[in-house]
Motif scaffolding. Structure first.
Motif, PDB file in Angstrom:
ATOM      1  N   ILE A 228       0.709  -1.286  -0.014  1.00 38.48           N
ATOM      2  CA  ILE A 228       0.411   0.084   0.146  1.00 38.48           C
ATOM      3  C   ILE A 228       1.253   1.411   0.323  1.00 38.48           C
ATOM      4  CG2 ILE A 228      -1.490   1.666   1.322  1.00 38.48           C
ATOM      5  CD1 ILE A 228      -2.355  -1.553   2.497  1.00 38.48           C
ATOM      6  N   SER A 229       0.370   2.085  -1.069  1.00 41.18           N
ATOM      7  CA  SER A 229       0.952   3.391  -0.620  1.00 41.18           C
ATOM      8  C   SER A 229       0.364   4.668  -0.141  1.00 41.18           C
ATOM      9  CB  SER A 229       1.775   3.685  -2.370  1.00 41.18           C
ATOM     10  OG  SER A 229       2.752   3.035  -2.963  1.00 41.18           O
ATOM     11  N   LEU A 230       0.996   5.713   0.093  1.00 40.50           N
ATOM     12  CA  LEU A 230       0.228   7.230   0.354  1.00 40.50           C
ATOM     13  C   LEU A 230      -0.018   7.824  -0.913  1.00 40.50           C
ATOM     14  CD1 LEU A 230      -1.872   8.240   2.690  1.00 40.50           C
ATOM     15  CD2 LEU A 230       0.399   9.038   4.061  1.00 40.50           C
ATOM     16  N   PHE A 231      -1.002   8.310  -1.062  1.00 37.80           N
ATOM     17  CA  PHE A 231      -1.418   9.944  -1.760  1.00 37.80           C
ATOM     18  C   PHE A 231      -1.668  10.599  -1.363  1.00 37.80           C
ATOM     19  CE2 PHE A 231      -1.030   5.123  -4.049  1.00 37.80           C
ATOM     20  CZ  PHE A 231       0.324   5.610  -4.641  1.00 37.80           C
ATOM     21  N   LEU A 232      -1.125  12.256  -1.703  1.00 38.58           N
ATOM     22  CA  LEU A 232      -2.003  13.524  -1.330  1.00 38.58           C
ATOM     23  C   LEU A 232      -2.582  14.061  -2.652  1.00 38.58           C
ATOM     24  CD1 LEU A 232      -0.082  16.669  -0.108  1.00 38.58           C
ATOM     25  CD2 LEU A 232      -1.589  16.350  -1.148  1.00 38.58           C
ATOM     26  N   VAL A 233      -4.299  13.628  -2.067  1.00 40.41           N
ATOM     27  CA  VAL A 233      -5.053  14.017  -3.344  1.00 40.41           C
ATOM     28  C   VAL A 233      -5.505  15.477  -2.711  1.00 40.41           C
ATOM     29  CG1 VAL A 233      -6.662  12.929  -4.443  1.00 40.41           C
ATOM     30  CG2 VAL A 233      -4.682  11.948  -3.460  1.00 40.41           C
ATOM     31  N   PRO A 234      -5.533  16.689  -3.742  1.00 46.03           N
ATOM     32  CA  PRO A 234      -6.556  17.835  -2.976  1.00 46.03           C
ATOM     33  C   PRO A 234      -7.735  17.840  -3.900  1.00 46.03           C
ATOM     34  CG  PRO A 234      -4.809  18.322  -5.029  1.00 46.03           C
ATOM     35  CD  PRO A 234      -4.621  16.820  -3.938  1.00 46.03           C
ATOM     36  N   ALA A 287       3.414   2.823   6.924  1.00 48.49           N
ATOM     37  CA  ALA A 287       4.352   3.682   7.667  1.00 48.49           C
ATOM     38  C   ALA A 287       4.295   4.987   8.460  1.00 48.49           C
ATOM     39  CB  ALA A 287       5.796   3.111   7.564  1.00 48.49           C
ATOM     40  N   ALA A 288       4.336   5.564   6.478  1.00 48.43           N
ATOM     41  CA  ALA A 288       4.247   7.134   6.871  1.00 48.43           C
ATOM     42  C   ALA A 288       2.358   7.367   7.169  1.00 48.43           C
ATOM     43  CB  ALA A 288       3.833   7.697   5.311  1.00 48.43           C
ATOM     44  N   MET A 289       1.444   6.808   7.026  1.00 53.74           N
ATOM     45  CA  MET A 289      -0.174   6.977   7.331  1.00 53.74           C
ATOM     46  C   MET A 289       0.132   6.793   9.217  1.00 53.74           C
ATOM     47  SD  MET A 289      -3.172   8.060   6.782  1.00 53.74           S
ATOM     48  CE  MET A 289      -3.607   7.847   4.649  1.00 53.74           C
ATOM     49  N   PHE A 290       1.023   5.795   9.435  1.00 52.59           N
ATOM     50  CA  PHE A 290       0.854   5.701  11.122  1.00 52.59           C
ATOM     51  C   PHE A 290       1.510   6.831  11.743  1.00 52.59           C
ATOM     52  CE2 PHE A 290      -0.774   0.815  10.330  1.00 52.59           C
ATOM     53  CZ  PHE A 290      -1.648   1.064  11.355  1.00 52.59           C
ATOM     54  N   THR A 291       2.104   7.700  10.832  1.00 58.14           N
ATOM     55  CA  THR A 291       3.021   8.691  11.962  1.00 58.14           C
ATOM     56  C   THR A 291       1.659   9.768  11.922  1.00 58.14           C
ATOM     57  OG1 THR A 291       4.570   9.047  10.670  1.00 58.14           O
ATOM     58  CG2 THR A 291       3.950  10.245  11.235  1.00 58.14           C
ATOM     59  N   MET A 292       0.551   9.912  11.249  1.00 56.65           N
ATOM     60  CA  MET A 292      -0.569  10.534  11.844  1.00 56.65           C
ATOM     61  C   MET A 292      -1.776   9.789  12.075  1.00 56.65           C
ATOM     62  SD  MET A 292      -3.429  11.944   8.746  1.00 56.65           S
ATOM     63  CE  MET A 292      -4.646  13.152   9.354  1.00 56.65           C
ATOM     64  N   MET A 293      -1.625   8.442  11.831  1.00 56.27           N
ATOM     65  CA  MET A 293      -2.553   7.998  12.473  1.00 56.27           C
ATOM     66  C   MET A 293      -2.285   7.459  14.159  1.00 56.27           C
ATOM     67  SD  MET A 293      -4.521   5.815  11.908  1.00 56.27           S
ATOM     68  CE  MET A 293      -5.310   4.407  12.605  1.00 56.27           C
TER      69      MET A 293
END
Length: 590
Positions: A228-234, A287-293
């Protein structure tokens, strides 16, 4: 009934006497020149002023009016947009944000207190800023320099809001099943297609744009990647100069109609070839999202604490004024036809349960915030150990504070009797608003599994052992606490350590044990650590000039140690029964 009042005296006591926060902050270069007690107190007072006078009065109508959705447009309750404008203008969204991009750079150990004030005033309103701050945190930690420069200033300023988009109908707690697709384009961006559900703050009328952090799988010649990857979507594309451009392929399918938090927009989000930008590395989105999570999990724990504090304030005020029955103890009778509810032991039990959990929970939150500060801005072994503590404390903060938050809002409602079941007093709204906190950002059962399975058993109990030894040593060194209370807390630490060692060993031979024991283990840890924080507060209470404040701390410490902390031993006894009774019934017999 009076409105919400921030517990400023208790907050200052924690920062000044209990944790010597100014000294802690000035050991960290990031805060040495900007964070001191005088500034912190001023920040808390301003937060209290805004939330008490502007936000809290909106909360009742927000629940009754709710969020509306017409012609694809989400509208927040009356007054929210103006209040959010004042909230943003005051810099509250970027309070702990990176100063390089417009944040104020304040410590998280201060931020947890302003978060509590916000949640105490209005659970629903606070979520909009919390999700925005969390999105900014993730972008700051993992985004490219270009993404930081383009998106962080407008998030910190409140011009744009943020959202975290993970859940899909077939993929809730287990995100491996997500189907949202990302297709790479020639310019390095991605086209995002798919749908997400239960997206808090997915859309609103509070800012000019909504910045979504979306989990998706990258399309390959063989189908969707497994990782799974993380994307910034405005919601609206952003031009190179930072101005807003064309609408992106982001739309709201519907909003959820919920038990509570009706002033918070919970959306079904659709992505139709929406332009998105990779955050971090391909396949490392979780892993990146869990910074926010992890930020949100601590924040949602504070949501439970804030609701519980408001429940106590409402119930205690009502109990003082409401007259029912006569005191069993004749010396407490008023001589009138009936007496205050506060003469009755059961009412006192409920109120003291709430208060003892709130004040220890607040201390626990500040400690957790300090560990986050040290882990993120410290160096060497101190930062490493603080990070290990954060691993233990984050699931505990989310689950224990929200479980006790619901318990407390229900108890507060019970103090009102029949009046607690009707709308006008506000107690029933707190129960409804607080209930979701045990569910979202990872259900509390999953938090317990994270604590016991990933943070304790997988670590062979070493970090938990070190934490308990540290707190035990600090407790033993306390000189201004009741000897019996000290013995009780030290005994609780020893029993918890023994149970931890037994669980670590037994889990090798019983695959079901961790899952069956996790919630009881988390509760045992929570009740035990709260005992430590009560002694830590009591040990320095006499440093307060207010003698009544100090006396209250000693009396509530006595109540907690004698009447609440024994629940830790109860949960350890349940753990000792093993997994057999839980797993014995066959699947088709449910």
């Amino acid at each position: 009934m009076k409105g919400y009042k921030a517990p400023l005296a208790d907050m200052r006591f924690l920062l000044e006497q209990v944790f010597d926060a100014q000294n802690e902050w000035q050991q960290l270069p990031a805060f040495a020149e900007m964070a001191d007690l005088e500034t912190a107190v001023a920040v808390l007072e301003e937060s209290a002023k805004l939330n008490e006078q502007v936000v809290a009065p909106l909360d009742r109508n927000a629940d009754e009016q709710g969020v509306s959705f017409e012609n694809g447009i989400v509208k927040t309750p009356d007054g929210f947009a103006d209040a959010y404008g004042q909230f943003a203008e005051g810099g509250w969204i970027g309070l702990c944000g990176n100063p390089e991009f417009g944040g104020m750079g304040m410590p998280k150990s201060l931020g947890v207190l302003t978060d509590e004030i916000g949640y105490g005033a209005s659970n629903a309103f606070q979520l909009y800023g919390s999700l925005t701050a969390g999105a900014a945190l993730c972008i700051n930690a993992h985004g490219s320099d270009e993404l930081k420069e383009k998106f962080l200033p407008s998030l910190y300023s409140g011009a744009w809001t943020g959202a975290m988009d993970m859940t899909e109908p077939q993929a809730g707690s287990d995100l491996r099943g997500i189907r949202t697709k990302a297709e790479i384009q020639d310019n390095g961006s991605y086209k995002i297609s798919g749908s997400k559900i239960f997206i808090t703050s997915g859309d609103n009328d509070l800012g000019e744009n909504v910045v979504h952090l979306v989990l998706a799988k990258i399309a390959t010649d063989k189908g969707l990647s497994k990782n799974i990857s993380l994307f910034l979507v405005p919601k609206i594309l952003v031009n190179d100069d930072g101005s807003l451009g064309d609408a992106n392929g982001v739309s709201v399918g519907s909003i959820e109609h919920k038990m509570g938090l009706k002033g918070s927009a919970t959306c079904v989000m659709n992505y139709d070839d929406a332009e998105g930008y990779l955050i971090g590395q391909e396949g490392r989105g979780l892993a990146a999202m869990f910074t926010m999570m992890n930020y949100e999990r601590v924040s949602i724990g504070i949501q439970g604490l804030g609701a519980s504090e408001m429940a106590y304030q409402l119930a205690a005020e009502y109990a003082k004024e409401r007259r029912q029955g006569v005191a069993a103890d004749k010396s407490m009778r008023s001589g009138e036809f009936n007496d205050s509810l506060l003469v009755h032991g059961d009412v006192r039990r409920m109120l003291l349960n709430i208060r003892s959990l709130n004040e220890a929970g607040r201390a626990f939150a500040v400690h957790t915030g300090l560990q986050l500060d040290i882990a993120n801005y410290g160096e060497g072994e101190a930062a490493e150990w603080a990070g290990a503590q954060v691993g233990l404390l984050t699931p505990l903060a989310k689950a224990f504070l929200t479980d006790r938050g619901l318990d407390s809002t229900v108890a507060g409602q019970q103090v009102f009797g029949g009046h607690g079941f009707i709308r006008e007093w506000g107690a029933e709204q707190l129960v409804r608003d607080c209930r979701i906190a045990q569910i979202y950002e990872g259900t509390n059962g999953i938090q317990a599994l994270d604590l016991l399975g990933r943070k304790v058993v997988a670590n062979r109990g070493e970090n938990m052992k070190r934490l308990l030894e540290q707190f035990s040593a600090e407790t033993s060194a306390m000189t201004n606490v009741d000897a019996g209370h000290k013995d009780s807390v030290l005994t609780a630490f020893a029993e918890l350590q023994g149970a931890t060692a037994e669980l670590v060993d037994a889990a090798r031979n019983d695959a079901n044990l961790v899952n069956c024991a996790a919630v009881d283990y988390l509760n045992a840890v929570g009740y035990t650590l709260f005992g430590y924080f009560w002694l830590r507060m009591c040990n320095v209470a006499d440093e307060q000039a207010d003698e009544q404040f100090a006396s209250d701390k000693r009396l509530v410490t006595d109540y907690y140690v004698k009447r609440v902390m024994p629940l830790a031993a109860h949960h350890l006894r349940l753990i000792s029964t093993g997994a057999g009774a839980t797993m014995a019934l066959e699947l088709d017999r449910f």
